[in-house]
Design a protein around this motif. Structure first.
Motif, PDB file in Angstrom:
ATOM      1  N   PRO A   1      48.231  40.108  30.235  1.00 38.13           N
ATOM      2  CA  PRO A   1      47.951  40.281  31.667  1.00 38.13           C
ATOM      3  C   PRO A   1      48.459  39.087  32.474  1.00 38.13           C
ATOM      4  O   PRO A   1      48.465  37.962  31.995  1.00 38.13           O
ATOM      5  CB  PRO A   1      46.430  40.383  31.726  1.00 38.13           C
ATOM      6  N   GLU A   2      48.879  39.371  33.699  1.00 36.29           N
ATOM      7  CA  GLU A   2      49.379  38.321  34.578  1.00 36.29           C
ATOM      8  C   GLU A   2      48.193  37.542  35.131  1.00 36.29           C
ATOM      9  O   GLU A   2      47.318  38.107  35.780  1.00 36.29           O
ATOM     10  CB  GLU A   2      50.181  38.937  35.719  1.00 36.29           C
TER      11      GLU A   2
ATOM     12  N   HIS B   1      49.557  36.124  45.695  1.00 34.50           N
ATOM     13  CA  HIS B   1      50.367  37.211  46.248  1.00 34.50           C
ATOM     14  C   HIS B   1      49.509  38.461  46.463  1.00 34.50           C
ATOM     15  O   HIS B   1      49.595  39.113  47.508  1.00 34.50           O
ATOM     16  CB  HIS B   1      51.537  37.500  45.308  1.00 34.50           C
ATOM     17  N   LYS B   2      48.677  38.811  45.466  1.00 41.84           N
ATOM     18  CA  LYS B   2      47.798  39.976  45.611  1.00 41.84           C
ATOM     19  C   LYS B   2      46.790  39.762  46.738  1.00 41.84           C
ATOM     20  O   LYS B   2      46.510  40.672  47.538  1.00 41.84           O
ATOM     21  CB  LYS B   2      47.053  40.224  44.298  1.00 41.84           C
ATOM     22  N   LYS B   3      46.255  38.549  46.854  1.00 38.35           N
ATOM     23  CA  LYS B   3      45.261  38.250  47.897  1.00 38.35           C
ATOM     24  C   LYS B   3      45.902  38.324  49.289  1.00 38.35           C
ATOM     25  O   LYS B   3      45.304  38.854  50.234  1.00 38.35           O
ATOM     26  CB  LYS B   3      44.682  36.857  47.643  1.00 38.35           C
TER      27      LYS B   3
END
Length: 102
Positions: free
Chosen positions: A81-82, A90-92
């Protein structure tokens, strides 16, 4: 200053190798005392033509362990998993931009 100039030559002048003269007994590069022909790895002679070399007891587990470790590295590492900080940020950021409606 004179002491420093004489130190290396004085130290080398008094140096005598242990065991006497190396050339009298046969030095590192002198003629050897081998009884077999050199050139075989681990001093194993090859089997006669048409016969296969017999594996020793430790060889099969050794090769199996290296194969399993190689597969684990080749398959397991890319599929982990990353979890890097950049990926999290980046996701946030994408989530906050979606909430703002941009």
């Amino acid at each position: 200053m004179q002491f420093l100039r004489r130190l290396p030559t004085g130290a080398l002048r008094n140096f005598k190798p242990r065991g006497g003269d190396a050339h009298a007994k046969g030095g590192f590069w002198s003629e050897g005392t081998q009884e077999k022909a050199p050139g075989y790895i681990f001093n194993e002679t090859p089997p006669p033509p048409g016969q296969a070399r017999k594996w020793e007891a430790w060889e099969a587990p050794w090769y199996a362990t290296f194969l399993a470790a190689g597969l684990l590295l080749a398959i397991g590492l890319p599929s982990r998993p990353e979890s890097s900080m950049v990926h999290f940020a980046h996701k946030k950021a994408k989530q906050e931009l979606a909430e703002e409606g941009l």
